[in-house]
Design an enzyme around this catalytic site. Structure first.
Site, short mmCIF file in Angstrom:
data_model
loop_
_atom_site.label_atom_id
_atom_site.label_comp_id
_atom_site.label_asym_id
_atom_site.label_seq_id
_atom_site.Cartn_x
_atom_site.Cartn_y
_atom_site.Cartn_z
N ALA A 58 0.86 -1.18 0.00
CA ALA A 58 0.00 0.00 0.00
C ALA A 58 0.89 1.23 0.00
O ALA A 58 2.09 1.15 0.28
CB ALA A 58 -0.92 0.00 1.22
N LYS A 59 0.32 2.37 -0.32
CA LYS A 59 1.06 3.62 -0.25
C LYS A 59 0.07 4.77 -0.16
O LYS A 59 -1.03 4.72 -0.74
CB LYS A 59 1.95 3.81 -1.48
CG LYS A 59 3.22 4.58 -1.20
CD LYS A 59 4.19 3.75 -0.38
CE LYS A 59 5.52 4.48 -0.18
NZ LYS A 59 6.45 3.70 0.65
#
Length: 322
Positions: A58-59
């Protein structure tokens, strides 16, 4: 993929997950024009990095929509934007009460339950994990201080140097295959990053034998054509321990003839005698011999020849060449 978009009059933020169980950091972005494309690229990179840790990556990133007059005001506004993003994420995330999944109040959901959301410290947000965990506690979020890693009750990325130490094993392996022992001899290096960073800062402290010829950060170009390893190592260590340091804080009396620290807005460094790193070049000039190039984190590009960052999707540095 799961996406949450948060905006207000002063900020915009986005968080992408490759799957419902995913992990990645939250960054303060300076790419106003294409930060959504940037975050997609970084999430895909994080998915590869997380292959042996959690199922997916994720980011998250946010930008400021208002101008600030100095670094102190920028930091204050950025922390406010970070808080807005954290609240926006938790406003839309399911919670656990015992074994029961509970949807957020005043939210109509059409998808399956989704109670797992974690964030991590990253570029520009390394000291804000406690703030995020305080917000999670306010919301009664079930993960508590596990919501944001890197806080005072968790592990410190920069202190433990996990990524840099892992990368350094690769550096030593590379030299070993070349028949060289960098624990016993000095060697030259160039890099992308600054000493306040987790990966680059820790990386440049893994050995006192490093002779750092040059580095290219978001703000500055650092050049030291003929450094003394022990002297430059001590100064890099000082910058690493100085909160919020930049290359501008480097003691320039310790820089060898022909070197210096230059801001990007000055254009290319002036022509200086005694170094082929001067003139219309950057520290990553292909004409300058160096052993490794140490690059800080995902999302960095090394561009050579007559290729422009604009062609590579690096809109934030389209007027710079490397």
């Amino acid at each position: 993929m799961v996406e949450i978009y948060v905006h207000s009059p002063t900020m915009e933020g986005i968080h992408l997950r490759g799957a419902k169980v995913a992990r990645g950091g939250i960054r303060w972005s300076d790419r106003l024009d294409d930060f959504r494309s940037e975050i997609l690229d970084l999430m895909q990179t994080q998915m590869i990095k997380n292959a042996l840790i959690v199922p997916q990556g994720a980011k998250g990133r946010f930008i400021l929509k208002t101008a600030c007059k100095d670094a102190e005001e920028c930091t204050r506004l950025a922390q406010g934007a970070y808080v807005t993003l954290m609240r926006g994420l938790l406003d839309l995330t399911d919670n656990l009460e015992g074994s029961q999944v509970v949807s957020p109040p005043q939210v109509v959901t059409y998808d399956d339950v989704d109670p797992y959301l974690v964030v991590a410290a990253d570029k520009g947000t390394a000291r804000w994990s406690d703030c995020a965990n305080d917000i999670a506690a306010e919301y009664g979020y079930w993960l508590g201080d596990a919501f944001a890693s890197g806080g005072s009750r968790g592990y410190d990325h920069k202190q433990l140097a996990i990524t840099a130490r892992g990368a350094w094993v690769c550096v030593k392996r590379h030299f070993h295959e070349l028949g060289q022992d960098i624990d016993r001899r000095s060697f030259t290096a160039v890099g992308v990053g600054s000493m306040d960073g987790d990966v680059f800062g820790n990386g440049m402290l893994q050995s006192s034998n490093i002779r750092l010829l040059g580095a290219f950060s978001a703000e500055h170009i650092f050049l030291d054509p003929n450094p003394f390893p022990e002297v430059s190592f001590a100064e890099r260590k000082r910058l690493f321990e100085l909160p919020g340091s930049t290359w501008q804080d480097y003691n320039q009396t310790l820089i060898s003839l022909g070197g210096g620290v230059f801001r990007h807005r000055q254009g290319h460094p002036p022509r200086l005698r005694g170094t082929c790193l001067a003139g219309r070049t950057s520290p990553l000039d292909r004409r300058r011999s160096a052993d490794p190039a140490f690059v800080d984190g995902a999302g960095r590009l090394v561009v050579v020849g007559r290729h422009w960052h604009l062609h590579q999707g690096q809109f934030g540095v389209r007027r710079r060449r490397g």
